[in-house]
Design a protein around this motif. Structure first.
Motif, PDB file in Angstrom:
ATOM      1  N   TRP A  35       0.851  -1.188   0.000  1.00 22.38           N
ATOM      2  CA  TRP A  35       0.000   0.000   0.000  1.00 22.38           C
ATOM      3  C   TRP A  35       0.889   1.240   0.000  1.00 22.38           C
ATOM      4  O   TRP A  35       1.976   1.231   0.581  1.00 22.38           O
ATOM      5  N   PRO A  36       0.496   2.332  -0.646  1.00 22.43           N
ATOM      6  CA  PRO A  36      -0.766   2.485  -1.378  1.00 22.43           C
ATOM      7  C   PRO A  36      -0.759   1.688  -2.680  1.00 22.43           C
ATOM      8  O   PRO A  36       0.269   1.601  -3.347  1.00 22.43           O
ATOM      9  N   LEU A  37      -1.888   1.127  -2.999  1.00 22.35           N
ATOM     10  CA  LEU A  37      -2.048   0.346  -4.226  1.00 22.35           C
ATOM     11  C   LEU A  37      -2.783   1.190  -5.262  1.00 22.35           C
ATOM     12  O   LEU A  37      -3.831   1.768  -4.968  1.00 22.35           O
ATOM     13  N   THR A  38      -2.217   1.265  -6.448  1.00 19.35           N
ATOM     14  CA  THR A  38      -2.854   1.965  -7.564  1.00 19.35           C
ATOM     15  C   THR A  38      -3.170   0.946  -8.647  1.00 19.35           C
ATOM     16  O   THR A  38      -2.261   0.293  -9.176  1.00 19.35           O
ATOM     17  N   MET A  39      -4.457   0.769  -8.937  1.00 17.37           N
ATOM     18  CA  MET A  39      -4.864  -0.177  -9.971  1.00 17.37           C
ATOM     19  C   MET A  39      -5.694   0.550 -11.023  1.00 17.37           C
ATOM     20  O   MET A  39      -6.533   1.399 -10.697  1.00 17.37           O
ATOM     21  N   TRP A  49      -3.624  -3.039 -15.339  1.00 22.67           N
ATOM     22  CA  TRP A  49      -2.252  -2.647 -14.974  1.00 22.67           C
ATOM     23  C   TRP A  49      -2.301  -2.009 -13.609  1.00 22.67           C
ATOM     24  O   TRP A  49      -3.357  -1.525 -13.163  1.00 22.67           O
ATOM     25  N   GLY A  50      -1.158  -2.012 -12.899  1.00 18.13           N
ATOM     26  CA  GLY A  50      -1.141  -1.396 -11.584  1.00 18.13           C
ATOM     27  C   GLY A  50       0.245  -1.369 -10.975  1.00 18.13           C
ATOM     28  O   GLY A  50       1.228  -1.820 -11.558  1.00 18.13           O
ATOM     29  N   GLY A  51       0.311  -0.822  -9.799  1.00 21.65           N
ATOM     30  CA  GLY A  51       1.562  -0.729  -9.051  1.00 21.65           C
ATOM     31  C   GLY A  51       1.272  -0.225  -7.655  1.00 21.65           C
ATOM     32  O   GLY A  51       0.117   0.046  -7.297  1.00 21.65           O
ATOM     33  N   THR A  52       2.312  -0.094  -6.861  1.00 23.23           N
ATOM     34  CA  THR A  52       2.120   0.460  -5.525  1.00 23.23           C
ATOM     35  C   THR A  52       2.499   1.937  -5.562  1.00 23.23           C
ATOM     36  O   THR A  52       1.903   2.700  -6.292  1.00 23.23           O
ATOM     37  N   TYR A  53       3.483   2.344  -4.808  1.00 23.43           N
ATOM     38  CA  TYR A  53       3.777   3.773  -4.701  1.00 23.43           C
ATOM     39  C   TYR A  53       4.481   4.287  -5.945  1.00 23.43           C
ATOM     40  O   TYR A  53       5.462   3.692  -6.419  1.00 23.43           O
ATOM     41  N   PHE A  54       3.995   5.401  -6.463  1.00 23.63           N
ATOM     42  CA  PHE A  54       4.681   6.142  -7.522  1.00 23.63           C
ATOM     43  C   PHE A  54       4.973   7.547  -6.995  1.00 23.63           C
ATOM     44  O   PHE A  54       4.060   8.244  -6.524  1.00 23.63           O
TER      45      PHE A  54
END
Length: 571
Positions: A35-39, A49-54
């Motif tokens: 977390w934070p999770l970005t989906m 597509w997704g990722g965690t911290y950017f």
């Protein structure tokens, strides 16, 4: 964000089922969860597509979030075939992972393999499991503890005690106010992330209580008592008497600021006692760490020092409170308090647990809401199963009045089966009529709280010991855990522990004179009171002759536990 996307912010504590779904999707993309999770989802909620911290701008090899947003928007608009391919592939992989086909029943050897896998992760230098960031992982330590008890494996028992000792001495533990932080950023348990969560306290207190019944370690006993005091004091909800979800990490916009000290502050507050305090505690980056224990008289002085420092700390601006009252976390906390009261002869804790359970349990024929103080909250399988398991725990810890609690556990499980059971032994996270995700998410995996199916299997196994009507439900659920239990055992410690109990439950019929023995934790055991002399040990429904000599009882229990390691599944 608003130009190209419909933005949805999800509270993972309010909807752990959806968080779990998208964390699994991220894992299938070959990326580390967290977390934070970005989906990024299509209109049906399916991920592509997704990722965690950017970071806001590119750094440390990570793209900036603005660049990510623009790149995804371009791909979604102009690379529709590739996006559609990703959606189809991920959806299929998620269905295979979350809804696996039937498989042969789990055997004790597979559970032993999982324990061996956990044992291989022990950090010999600092205690605990794995490397940085270092989490308590109480559910996995419990699987290791239970396996070591069955095998009479001193090295395995020592590994768990060493891990707990390291946590209670180091930065994971709040040495003044009690309670455990979320995790440490380093492998040596030095620097914590200062968030405190109710579920972490529940899992740690329950494990500590069971370990202490075998190894009465003074540091662990103090940490257990102080953690219960912290929960009752600082997580208390005035309106209901129950417990809120967590305390924030930040205070006055500083991570951990509420908990950090300068040595001069401590010296000024403690005066002549400062010297002995700094023999017992060190400051590492402003955070207290325990270095050694002393004789009883010195420990009394240190107790007064901590009390004075705690009072001074209470004058600071406190961390923010997340005032959600989570049903499942409260149920686990109540069960932990009851267990600690039973193991340590604390009637005040046992009585408090009984009162709290009455408050938490609505006694209705509807599954409880996940967030008790939100009338719009969803109902999840986690809550009903945790509440039923809490009732079973209270039956054990209120030995002379167990029947009402077991009856209530049966009623809660009947409601839960109707809502969350799928008729083939499978379970869903939400009632079949309320599913709002593209997959009927099963509550299979620990996250890190024990999975709902693990609690369900434990409760149904207990109920089947006295009511055979529950055996069929337990059998079918156990078979649905076989495939994921083989392939994903690292994330299913609670379910594997429940499967061991299901395959080889120990039913102990004992009179009141056996209370002292009943207060010592025995894996896979259910104690039931009767008014006859002696103690009868039953492995499932096969009972041995009653015994009256304590040494004979201890030997009988050890033999039964060892035999359970080799008994065939469903035997």
């Amino acid at each position: 964000m608003n130009q190209h996307f419909v933005c949805i912010k999800l509270d993972r504590e309010e909807r752990p089922d959806l968080d779990h779904l998208y964390q699994q999707a991220l894992a299938l993309m070959g990326r580390q969860g967290g977390w934070p999770l970005t989906m990024f989802l299509d209109a049906a909620g399916k991920p592509f597509w997704g990722g965690t911290y950017f970071p806001p701008l590119p750094r440390h090899g990570l793209p900036g979030f603005v660049d990510v947003l623009l790149g995804v928007a371009q791909s979604y608009a102009h690379e529709t075939d590739a996006v559609a391919h990703n959606i189809t592939a991920l959806t299929t992989a998620l269905q295979n992972r979350l809804l696996p086909p039937p498989a042969p029943a789990i055997t004790p050897e597979i559970i032993a393999r999982a324990a061996s896998h956990i044992r291989a992760e022990i950090d010999p230098a600092h205690g605990g499991l794995g490397d940085a960031p270092k989490f308590p992982q109480a559910t996995r330590l419990r699987l290791l503890w239970d396996d070591a008890l069955r095998r009479d494996d001193a090295a395995g028992l020592d590994a768990v005690v060493t891990a707990l000792d390291a946590m209670c001495r180091g930065g994971l533990y709040d040495h003044l106010g009690g309670g455990f932080f979320r995790y440490c950023v380093d492998a040596a348990w030095t620097t914590p992330h200062f968030e405190k969560m109710l579920d972490d306290q529940a899992l740690m207190v329950h494990l500590l209580a069971d370990v202490i019944s075998h190894r009465p370690h003074p540091l662990l006993i103090d940490a257990l008592a102080a953690t219960i005091a912290f929960v009752q004091r600082d997580l208390h909800d005035d309106a209901t008497g129950l417990f809120i979800a967590s305390l924030d990490a930040d205070s006055e916009y500083v991570e951990g600021g509420f908990y950090l000290w300068q040595s001069t502050e401590i010296t000024n507050l403690l005066g002549d006692h400062a010297a002995v305090f700094f023999e017992a505690y060190h400051l590492i980056d402003g955070h207290l760490q325990r270095t050694r224990l002393f004789d009883a008289a010195t420990e009394d002085v240190l107790r007064l020092c901590r009390k004075k420092l705690l009072y001074a700390r209470s004058e600071r601006d406190p961390p923010g409170r997340d005032d959600k009252i989570l049903t499942d976390a409260n149920a686990r906390m109540i069960a932990a308090i009851a267990t600690a009261g039973w193991r340590l002869n604390r009637a005040d804790w046992q009585n408090a647990a009984a009162r709290l359970f009455t408050t938490l349990d609505s006694s209705s024929d509807q599954p409880p809401r996940h967030v008790l103080n939100d009338t719009a909250a969803v109902a999840l399988a986690d809550d009903a199963t945790a509440l039923a398991l809490c009732a079973v725990t209270l039956a054990q810890c209120h030995w002379h009045t167990s029947s009402p609690y077991l009856s209530r556990a049966a009623a809660i499980m009947t409601t839960a089966l109707a809502a969350f059971g799928r008729g083939d032994g499978r379970w869903g996270s939400r009632a079949a009529t309320d599913i709002d995700s593209f997959i009927d998410v099963p509550p299979l995996y620990d996250a890190p709280a024990p999975a709902a199916v693990a609690a369900a299997l434990r409760v149904m196994t207990v109920l089947a010991l006295t009511d055979p009507a529950w055996q069929d439900h337990a059998d079918r659920l156990a078979l649905t855990l076989a495939a994921p239990g083989r392939d994903s055992f690292a994330a299913m410690a609670a379910s594997l522990s429940a499967l061991q109990f299901y395959q080889n439950p120990l039913l102990l019929h004992a009179g009141p004179d056996w209370q002292a023995l009943a207060q010592v934790y025995v894996p896979d055991a259910l104690w039931l009171l009767h008014d006859r002399p002696g103690l009868a040990v039953c492995l499932g429904r096969q009972c041995l002759a009653p015994v009256t000599d304590p040494a004979a009882v201890t030997a009988t229990l050890a033999t039964a536990l060892r035999q359970s390691l080799h008994k065939a599944a469903n035997g």
